[in-house]
Design an enzyme around this catalytic site. Structure first.
Site, PDB file in Angstrom:
ATOM      1  N   HIS A   1       0.841  -1.193   0.000  1.00 31.72           N
ATOM      2  CA  HIS A   1       0.000   0.000   0.000  1.00 31.72           C
ATOM      3  C   HIS A   1       0.884   1.254   0.000  1.00 31.72           C
ATOM      4  O   HIS A   1       1.518   1.584   0.996  1.00 31.72           O
ATOM      5  CB  HIS A   1      -0.904  -0.033   1.238  1.00 31.72           C
ATOM      6  CG  HIS A   1      -1.979   1.001   1.230  1.00 31.72           C
ATOM      7  ND1 HIS A   1      -2.947   1.068   2.215  1.00 31.72           N
ATOM      8  CD2 HIS A   1      -2.252   2.019   0.371  1.00 31.72           C
ATOM      9  CE1 HIS A   1      -3.767   2.065   1.957  1.00 31.72           C
ATOM     10  NE2 HIS A   1      -3.355   2.665   0.851  1.00 31.72           N
TER      11      HIS A   1
ATOM     12  N   HIS B   1       3.643   0.910   3.077  1.00 33.53           N
ATOM     13  CA  HIS B   1       3.551  -0.127   4.092  1.00 33.53           C
ATOM     14  C   HIS B   1       2.843  -1.334   3.489  1.00 33.53           C
ATOM     15  O   HIS B   1       2.439  -1.321   2.326  1.00 33.53           O
ATOM     16  CB  HIS B   1       2.801   0.382   5.329  1.00 33.53           C
ATOM     17  CG  HIS B   1       1.363   0.693   5.067  1.00 33.53           C
ATOM     18  ND1 HIS B   1       0.952   1.906   4.528  1.00 33.53           N
ATOM     19  CD2 HIS B   1       0.226  -0.025   5.248  1.00 33.53           C
ATOM     20  CE1 HIS B   1      -0.351   1.916   4.394  1.00 33.53           C
ATOM     21  NE2 HIS B   1      -0.826   0.749   4.817  1.00 33.53           N
TER      22      HIS B   1
ATOM     23  N   LYS C   1      18.183  19.332  25.459  1.00 35.77           N
ATOM     24  CA  LYS C   1      18.380  18.726  24.138  1.00 35.77           C
ATOM     25  C   LYS C   1      17.945  17.263  24.239  1.00 35.77           C
ATOM     26  O   LYS C   1      18.585  16.468  24.917  1.00 35.77           O
ATOM     27  CB  LYS C   1      19.836  18.810  23.688  1.00 35.77           C
ATOM     28  CG  LYS C   1      20.024  18.302  22.259  1.00 35.77           C
ATOM     29  CD  LYS C   1      21.475  18.363  21.820  1.00 35.77           C
ATOM     30  CE  LYS C   1      21.598  18.027  20.341  1.00 35.77           C
ATOM     31  NZ  LYS C   1      21.002  16.710  19.999  1.00 35.77           N
TER      32      LYS C   1
ATOM     33  N   ASP D   1      16.977  13.365  23.011  1.00 37.62           N
ATOM     34  CA  ASP D   1      17.614  12.333  22.188  1.00 37.62           C
ATOM     35  C   ASP D   1      16.514  11.452  21.606  1.00 37.62           C
ATOM     36  O   ASP D   1      16.197  10.388  22.133  1.00 37.62           O
ATOM     37  CB  ASP D   1      18.571  11.511  23.044  1.00 37.62           C
ATOM     38  CG  ASP D   1      19.523  10.688  22.196  1.00 37.62           C
ATOM     39  OD1 ASP D   1      19.529  10.854  20.972  1.00 37.62           O
ATOM     40  OD2 ASP D   1      20.259   9.856  22.767  1.00 37.62           O
TER      41      ASP D   1
ATOM     42  N   GLU E   1      21.784  14.707  27.114  1.00 37.08           N
ATOM     43  CA  GLU E   1      22.661  14.837  25.949  1.00 37.08           C
ATOM     44  C   GLU E   1      23.271  16.225  25.852  1.00 37.08           C
ATOM     45  O   GLU E   1      24.368  16.395  25.341  1.00 37.08           O
ATOM     46  CB  GLU E   1      21.875  14.520  24.675  1.00 37.08           C
ATOM     47  CG  GLU E   1      22.747  14.449  23.429  1.00 37.08           C
ATOM     48  CD  GLU E   1      21.938  14.256  22.159  1.00 37.08           C
ATOM     49  OE1 GLU E   1      22.522  14.369  21.069  1.00 37.08           O
ATOM     50  OE2 GLU E   1      20.724  14.013  22.263  1.00 37.08           O
TER      51      GLU E   1
END
Length: 542
Positions: free
Chosen positions: A39, A45, A239, A241, A382
């Protein structure tokens, strides 16, 4: 014929005055049939369907049917379909529910080792054997904590990889996806309502009306900085991740998109449902989809772990910017004003039954970066993102109004090949990775850690599908010294296996060497949200 109550949702989504899809009627049973339909909707998918109790039990499988023993792919359960859908091929018009080309990729019969497969399925597990034109063998379906999400697991013997030609050939008509798309066979249906009615009703009733389709906005980018700026009026945020994502809501329609405009609705359906309940007719949000560990810290490895058969971790959408609210474009408004209005919207946001917000506001931590960095390091974060308070939103730009201060060296790289396994390891030994420089792929290191057995198997299966004969790197081996800095000799080159430079991975490392190689690299996971052509060496910019 009586309308099958199991197909109420199927009927609700379709207007049979417009669509040529089969109506939700009970017909004569044909036995234990299965169909896999390729599809090409917003995101390519495969729809996997099993005939049970007079309907087709259905799942959307973003990465296709696994063929290697132990390989596990996410399968998102969707509404039951009528049995006559087993033969459907054609093109769904754009803007309609499931718009795109549909192919009968494989079909046949299935068998189980239980007298009541539907009861087994209701219990959350089902072992079955497929006898199709392309696929023959054993698989398992296992339900995850989120009842809509399942794992489709290859059991029994591994199958030979499906060829490119077979993957693009209908098992019903022999046509390719292109031929089916050009055939003119179409059907109409109502636009998809991305939310569950029962879930949304607890928040508000959404009026039935025509909705506009918001356009994708390329996310604003941050420059890598060595230290906090000494002047200017800045604020700092965590920040994260995870996966950068835009959420676009227009009336009933929700689109969850990656930073390179790939659909995330099937990958994170609970986030899409949560966005649908926001108290706004139109809204564009910018944020990060993350998985949190037991300490509440975002983990990229944990985010991808559930695709390899591990339990799905808690998933959240941390939103840090508001680009549009109803008919008002906010991109040219100061950051602090955008964030203030964003916080107001999210205060009325959706919650899980246990009270934990799925959509969370990424607030400012303050203006003094150095103590914040020390605290972030203690917490295992991070790093930080710094933003000028008065900055406008600049789509796709890295203007310097936003900066990133990293505590750990980590970035994306392109996989160009792999070495043979040694000792007790199976599938492959190390990845050969690089980055683009002036549109040419430069090798920068071998990555041999960060893998478990399941990950080795899953990656190797993907590598075999994109194998190539020639080395994609321009600088292997180094003719002047004979041995390259990261340990690839001319003799070893003959034992390397090369792949098309299409897969992007996240790598953590300690530092760059003088000859531009990675020291102590560790594999963290694949990044489908970033195009390979964008991957360059990340450098501190003035």
């Amino acid at each position: 014929m009586m309308k099958d109550l199991a197909l109420e949702e199927y009927s609700r989504k379709r207007d049979f005055q417009k669509t040529t899809e089969p109506k939700a009627n009970i017909g004569k049973s044909h036995g234990n049939r299965f169909v896999i339909q390729k599809h090409a909707a917003t995101r390519l998918h495969y729809d996997f369907r099993l005939e049970m109790n007079g309907v087709l039990k259905s799942w959307a499988v973003p990465r296709g049917i696994p063929t290697v023993r132990g390989e596990k792919h996410l399968a998102v359960q969707v509404e039951d379909h009528p049995r006559s859908y087993v033969d459907f091929e054609g093109t769904i018009p754009k803007g309609q529910y499931g718009g795109g080309t549909v192919m009968v990729w494989d079909h046949g019969t299935f068998s189980t080792d239980t007298k009541s497969p539907s009861k087994e399925l209701d219990s959350g597990k089902l072992h079955f054997t497929l006898a199709g034109k392309k696929l023959r063998g054993d698989w398992h379906l296992t339900r995850m904590r989120d009842k809509k999400n399942w794992l489709l697991i290859k059991s029994g013997e591994s199958l030979k990889p499906i060829s490119v030609k077979a993957d693009d050939t209908s098992a019903l008509s022999g046509k390719t996806m292109k031929q089916l798309g050009e055939s003119g066979s179409t059907w109409e249906s109502k636009p998809r309502n991305e939310e569950k009615k029962s879930f949304a009703a607890k928040i508000r009733k959404i009026a039935k009306r025509k909705t506009s389709i918001l356009k994708f906005v390329e996310p604003m980018k941050a420059k890598l900085a060595a230290s906090p700026p000494s002047h200017g009026d800045w604020i700092y945020e965590i920040k994260f991740d995870g996966f950068r994502a835009l959420a676009l809501k227009s009336g009933d329609r929700v689109q969850l998109l990656s930073r390179n405009n790939k659909d995330f609705n099937d990958k994170f359906p609970e986030i899409a449902e949560a966005v649908a309940t926001l108290e706004a007719d139109e809204v564009i949000l910018d944020g990060e989809i993350v998985a949190l560990d037991k300490k509440g810290v975002s983990s990229f490895q944990l985010l991808q772990a559930f695709e390899l058969g591990q339990e799905r971790p808690p998933i959240f959408f941390y939103v840090f910017d508001l680009l549009q609210l109803n008919a008002e474009d906010l991109k040219n408004q100061p950051l602090v004003e955008r964030k203030a209005r964003l916080e107001t919207i999210l205060n009325h946001g959706p919650t899980r039954s246990r009270g934990a917000n799925l959509i969370r506001f990424s607030s400012s931590l303050g203006a003094n970066a150095r103590p914040l960095l020390k605290q972030a390091e203690k917490l295992g974060l991070e790093g930080l993102i710094g933003k000028r308070k008065d900055s406008i939103y600049e789509p796709g730009r890295r203007s310097g109004a936003w900066i990133k201060l990293k505590l750990h060296r980590e970035q994306e790289f392109i996989i160009g090949g792999y070495s043979d396994p040694e000792g007790s390891r199976s599938h492959f030994g190390a990845l050969l990775v690089g980055f683009y420089e002036k549109r040419k792929l430069k090798f920068c290191g071998k990555v041999g850690t960060g893998f478990n057995t399941k990950l080795l198997s899953s990656l190797h299966a993907q590598f075999k599908k994109i194998a190539r004969d020639e080395c994609p790197f321009i600088n292997l081996p180094e003719s002047r010294a004979g041995r390259y800095g990261a340990g690839v000799t001319k003799a070893e080159m003959k034992r390397c296996h090369w792949i098309e430079p299409a897969l992007v991975c996240q790598i953590k490392f300690s530092e760059w060497t003088r000859d531009a190689k990675l020291r102590q690299p560790v594999f963290l996971g694949l990044r489908e949200d970033k195009d390979a052509a964008e991957v360059v060496r990340e450098k501190v910019e003035a």
